[in-house]
Enzyme design. Structure first.
Site, short mmCIF file in Angstrom:
data_model
loop_
_atom_site.label_atom_id
_atom_site.label_comp_id
_atom_site.label_asym_id
_atom_site.label_seq_id
_atom_site.Cartn_x
_atom_site.Cartn_y
_atom_site.Cartn_z
CB CYS A 140 7.63 -7.46 4.59
SG CYS A 140 9.57 -7.82 4.80
CG HIS A 176 11.10 -13.97 2.11
ND1 HIS A 176 12.01 -13.66 2.99
CD2 HIS A 176 11.42 -14.99 1.52
CE1 HIS A 176 13.06 -14.77 3.10
NE2 HIS A 176 12.86 -15.36 2.04
CG HIS A 177 6.80 -10.27 2.91
ND1 HIS A 177 8.01 -10.65 3.55
CD2 HIS A 177 5.81 -10.99 3.87
CE1 HIS A 177 7.67 -11.18 4.42
NE2 HIS A 177 6.30 -11.66 4.71
CD GLN A 224 19.62 -5.38 4.72
OE1 GLN A 224 18.29 -5.19 5.20
NE2 GLN A 224 20.61 -4.70 5.51
CG HIS A 236 13.59 -5.15 5.29
ND1 HIS A 236 13.77 -6.06 4.39
CD2 HIS A 236 14.74 -4.82 5.66
CE1 HIS A 236 15.21 -6.30 4.29
NE2 HIS A 236 15.71 -5.60 5.02
ZN ZN Z 1 9.82 -9.51 3.59
#
Ligand code: ZN
Length: 185
Positions: free
Chosen positions: A147, A78-79, A117, A145
């Site tokens: 992020c 996502h990041h 994950q 994480h």
């Molecule tokens: Zn993320």
């Protein structure tokens, strides 16, 4: 396979996008460096866990095998920021076991790519279930994480746990409890 040229172009655009001067000294080699880095941190995309798990050893007794604290680094999809931590693997063999280093190699296959994950946890469990055909598999992942810790809700040190169970571990909570205890030791 990572297309280095494309990654270099993208990094140049990204640097411009955030308002950097791509000609300044510190940044001239950055696109090339990052392209090279992605070849390494995404190499799991071209790898096959079956290659690592095809060499097995026959065992007479089927006692539980636990390998804990397998360190890994991955990238959240996502990041595109790192998440990292430990994988713990437990399985009950069904006549064959894999070399211990092969468990770590299997983790690398699924960690070295853009990931979630939860999906990584399940993929490791499924690969072991498929290639070792054990009576049961349990995989636990504890990770931090970036992020979550360097942006957004900023909770340094907070860890996310995930678990995947297959076969005997799915049916027997006592077995799961036994693994939790062994990991805590
Ligand atoms: Zn993320």
């Amino acid at each position: 396979m990572v297309d280095k040229e494309k990654v270099e172009q993208a990094v140049r655009l990204l640097l411009e996008g955030i308002g950097e001067d791509i000609e300044r000294e510190g940044l001239t080699q950055t696109p090339e460096r990052i392209a090279k880095m992605y070849c390494e941190i995404c190499q799991g995309m071209d790898a096959d866990a079956g290659e690592h798990l095809k060499k097995t050893f026959t065992v007479e007794t089927n006692g539980m095998v636990v390998e804990k604290d397998i360190f890994f680094y991955s990238l959240c999809e996502h990041h595109m920021l790192p998440f990292f931590g430990k994988v713990h693997i437990a399985y009950i063999p069904n006549g064959k076991v894999a070399g211990l280093s092969k468990l770590a190699r299997t983790v690398e296959v699924y960690a070295r790519r853009l990931q979630l994950q939860e999906r990584m946890t399940a993929q490791i469990a499924d690969a072991l279930a498929e290639h070792l055909n054990p009576s049961g598999v349990m995989v636990m992942v504890e990770a931090e994480h970036m992020c979550m810790t360097m942006r957004g809700i900023k909770k340094p040190g907070s860890r996310t746990s995930s678990i995947a169970v297959r076969g005997a571990f799915a049916e027997n909570m006592g077995l799961q409890e036994q693994v939790f205890q062994m990991i805590r030791e």
